[in-house]
Design a protein around this motif. Structure first.
Motif, PDB file in Angstrom:
ATOM      1  N   GLU A  41       0.838  -1.179   0.000  1.00 17.16           N
ATOM      2  CA  GLU A  41       0.000   0.000   0.000  1.00 17.16           C
ATOM      3  C   GLU A  41       0.883   1.243   0.000  1.00 17.16           C
ATOM      4  O   GLU A  41       2.005   1.229   0.494  1.00 17.16           O
ATOM      5  N   GLN A  42       0.351   2.317  -0.531  1.00 17.79           N
ATOM      6  CA  GLN A  42       1.080   3.581  -0.562  1.00 17.79           C
ATOM      7  C   GLN A  42       0.181   4.685  -0.010  1.00 17.79           C
ATOM      8  O   GLN A  42      -0.354   5.504  -0.758  1.00 17.79           O
ATOM      9  N   PRO A  43       0.011   4.715   1.309  1.00 20.39           N
ATOM     10  CA  PRO A  43      -0.901   5.704   1.902  1.00 20.39           C
ATOM     11  C   PRO A  43      -0.492   7.140   1.623  1.00 20.39           C
ATOM     12  O   PRO A  43      -1.345   8.027   1.578  1.00 20.39           O
ATOM     13  N   GLU A  44       0.802   7.356   1.386  1.00 18.32           N
ATOM     14  CA  GLU A  44       1.259   8.718   1.125  1.00 18.32           C
ATOM     15  C   GLU A  44       0.719   9.266  -0.200  1.00 18.32           C
ATOM     16  O   GLU A  44       0.735  10.484  -0.430  1.00 18.32           O
ATOM     17  N   LEU A  45       0.214   8.403  -1.068  1.00 17.77           N
ATOM     18  CA  LEU A  45      -0.344   8.842  -2.343  1.00 17.77           C
ATOM     19  C   LEU A  45      -1.822   9.204  -2.248  1.00 17.77           C
ATOM     20  O   LEU A  45      -2.388   9.716  -3.212  1.00 17.77           O
ATOM     21  N   ASN A  46      -2.433   8.906  -1.110  1.00 19.04           N
ATOM     22  CA  ASN A  46      -3.853   9.219  -0.942  1.00 19.04           C
ATOM     23  C   ASN A  46      -4.008  10.695  -0.575  1.00 19.04           C
ATOM     24  O   ASN A  46      -3.656  11.110   0.527  1.00 19.04           O
ATOM     25  N   PRO A  47      -4.543  11.518  -1.474  1.00 17.78           N
ATOM     26  CA  PRO A  47      -4.603  12.963  -1.215  1.00 17.78           C
ATOM     27  C   PRO A  47      -5.613  13.353  -0.142  1.00 17.78           C
ATOM     28  O   PRO A  47      -5.610  14.491   0.329  1.00 17.78           O
ATOM     29  N   PHE A  52      -8.568  13.423   6.207  1.00 13.11           N
ATOM     30  CA  PHE A  52      -9.415  12.482   6.932  1.00 13.11           C
ATOM     31  C   PHE A  52      -9.082  12.474   8.415  1.00 13.11           C
ATOM     32  O   PHE A  52      -9.972  12.466   9.273  1.00 13.11           O
ATOM     33  N   TYR A  53      -7.783  12.477   8.732  1.00 13.12           N
ATOM     34  CA  TYR A  53      -7.389  12.463  10.138  1.00 13.12           C
ATOM     35  C   TYR A  53      -7.777  13.750  10.861  1.00 13.12           C
ATOM     36  O   TYR A  53      -7.900  13.770  12.087  1.00 13.12           O
ATOM     37  N   GLN A  54      -7.984  14.831  10.104  1.00 17.87           N
ATOM     38  CA  GLN A  54      -8.437  16.084  10.703  1.00 17.87           C
ATOM     39  C   GLN A  54      -9.956  16.149  10.832  1.00 17.87           C
ATOM     40  O   GLN A  54     -10.486  16.700  11.802  1.00 17.87           O
ATOM     41  N   ASP A  55     -10.661  15.582   9.847  1.00 21.36           N
ATOM     42  CA  ASP A  55     -12.118  15.652   9.823  1.00 21.36           C
ATOM     43  C   ASP A  55     -12.638  14.349   9.221  1.00 21.36           C
ATOM     44  O   ASP A  55     -12.910  14.262   8.020  1.00 21.36           O
ATOM     45  N   GLN A  56     -12.777  13.322  10.049  1.00 20.46           N
ATOM     46  CA  GLN A  56     -13.142  11.994   9.557  1.00 20.46           C
ATOM     47  C   GLN A  56     -14.495  11.976   8.870  1.00 20.46           C
ATOM     48  O   GLN A  56     -14.670  11.350   7.826  1.00 20.46           O
ATOM     49  N   GLN A  57     -15.468  12.652   9.447  1.00 20.16           N
ATOM     50  CA  GLN A  57     -16.815  12.608   8.906  1.00 20.16           C
ATOM     51  C   GLN A  57     -16.869  13.174   7.486  1.00 20.16           C
ATOM     52  O   GLN A  57     -17.545  12.633   6.612  1.00 20.16           O
ATOM     53  N   ARG A  58     -16.133  14.229   7.234  1.00 22.24           N
ATOM     54  CA  ARG A  58     -16.197  14.894   5.936  1.00 22.24           C
ATOM     55  C   ARG A  58     -15.444  14.150   4.844  1.00 22.24           C
ATOM     56  O   ARG A  58     -15.876  14.120   3.688  1.00 22.24           O
ATOM     57  N   ALA A  60     -14.204  10.792   4.973  1.00 26.38           N
ATOM     58  CA  ALA A  60     -14.116   9.334   5.106  1.00 26.38           C
ATOM     59  C   ALA A  60     -14.379   8.620   3.778  1.00 26.38           C
ATOM     60  O   ALA A  60     -13.638   7.704   3.398  1.00 26.38           O
ATOM     61  N   LEU A  61     -15.431   8.997   3.069  1.00 28.03           N
ATOM     62  CA  LEU A  61     -15.789   8.282   1.848  1.00 28.03           C
ATOM     63  C   LEU A  61     -14.722   8.462   0.770  1.00 28.03           C
ATOM     64  O   LEU A  61     -14.319   7.484   0.120  1.00 28.03           O
ATOM     65  N   GLN A  62     -14.238   9.695   0.570  1.00 25.84           N
ATOM     66  CA  GLN A  62     -13.202   9.921  -0.441  1.00 25.84           C
ATOM     67  C   GLN A  62     -11.937   9.120  -0.122  1.00 25.84           C
ATOM     68  O   GLN A  62     -11.326   8.517  -1.012  1.00 25.84           O
ATOM     69  N   THR A  63     -11.562   9.120   1.157  1.00 23.78           N
ATOM     70  CA  THR A  63     -10.365   8.393   1.579  1.00 23.78           C
ATOM     71  C   THR A  63     -10.524   6.908   1.333  1.00 23.78           C
ATOM     72  O   THR A  63      -9.625   6.236   0.807  1.00 23.78           O
ATOM     73  N   GLN A  64     -11.685   6.370   1.708  1.00 27.49           N
ATOM     74  CA  GLN A  64     -11.931   4.934   1.578  1.00 27.49           C
ATOM     75  C   GLN A  64     -11.965   4.497   0.128  1.00 27.49           C
ATOM     76  O   GLN A  64     -11.388   3.466  -0.245  1.00 27.49           O
TER      77      GLN A  64
END
Length: 217
Positions: A41-47, A52-58, A60-64
């Motif tokens: 996995e390359q989490p550093e490529l996930n923009p 997400f870590y600052q505002d999970q609710q907002r 979450a879906l884009q990150t997932q």
């Protein structure tokens, strides 16, 4: 059980565990040990991840969804005829992807995610071996704080605790492939060659569909 579950015979090995368990570090060491191709996995490529870590609710879906598409893209490589000329070691199992979604998405977003996941997920051949790294939530929290990755500073202790518990439930029921459950509390397979070789030896001796390794026992 087939000898294909041993490191020397397995063609597809997955190392899994919650954040801070050491799955990527172990995957890299195992890959070098058996001269395998790495599927990491390359989490550093996930923009979206830092947001997400600052505002999970907002976010979450884009990150997932970004992680889902990234994982699917990598797994499609496994379908290439020449990909298994060497063994493959991965640091993720696609089937655990919904675990994160269930933790972070609201009901409507999770329903949308499941439709996308079920539509896109390939029917993949299970790995020959899964190595699941366990650790107490307190240990995971301490490790994440110690490594000091900037975007991980915003991960709450409660999120890491719930994540560790969710992994335990997931692997309690997982039976698609042989699983070696490793207590990573008292073994340093990253910095200690002796510890790494001890773990390798224990995996090579594995014969059951599910076995446990705890160095303290």
């Amino acid at each position: 059980m087939s000898a294909r579950t041993t490191l020397t015979a397995a063609r597809h090995i997955v190392v899994e565990g919650p954040i801070g368990a050491g799955k990527t570090s172990l995957a890299r060491r195992l890959g070098a040990h058996i001269d395998a191709q790495l599927l990491l996995e390359q989490p550093e490529l996930n923009p979206f991840l830092s947001r997400f870590y600052q505002d999970q609710q907002r976010f979450a879906l884009q990150t997932q969804l970004f992680f889902l598409f990234q994982r699917l893209d990598k797994l499609r490589d496994l379908a290439q005829p020449d990909f298994f000329t060497r063994p493959v070691v991965a640091d993720y199992l696609l089937e655990k992807d919904p675990l994160f979604a269930l933790l972070t998405l609201n009901e409507d977003d999770y329903g949308l995610y499941r439709k996308i996941y079920e539509h896109l997920s390939p029917t993949a051949t299970p790995p020959d071996l899964v190595i699941y790294l366990q650790a107490n939530p307190e240990t995971l929290i301490a490790r994440v704080r110690k490594r000091g990755v900037d975007m991980e500073r915003r991960i709450s202790d409660s999120y890491l605790t719930v994540l560790a518990e969710s992994y335990m439930r997931f692997f309690h029921n997982y039976d698609a492939a042989p699983v070696m459950v490793v207590n990573s509390e008292n073994i340093n397979f990253v910095d200690s060659d002796d510890d790494f070789q001890l773990l390798v030896k224990r995996i090579e001796l594995m014969r059951g569909h599910r076995e446990y390794f705890n160095r303290g026992e």
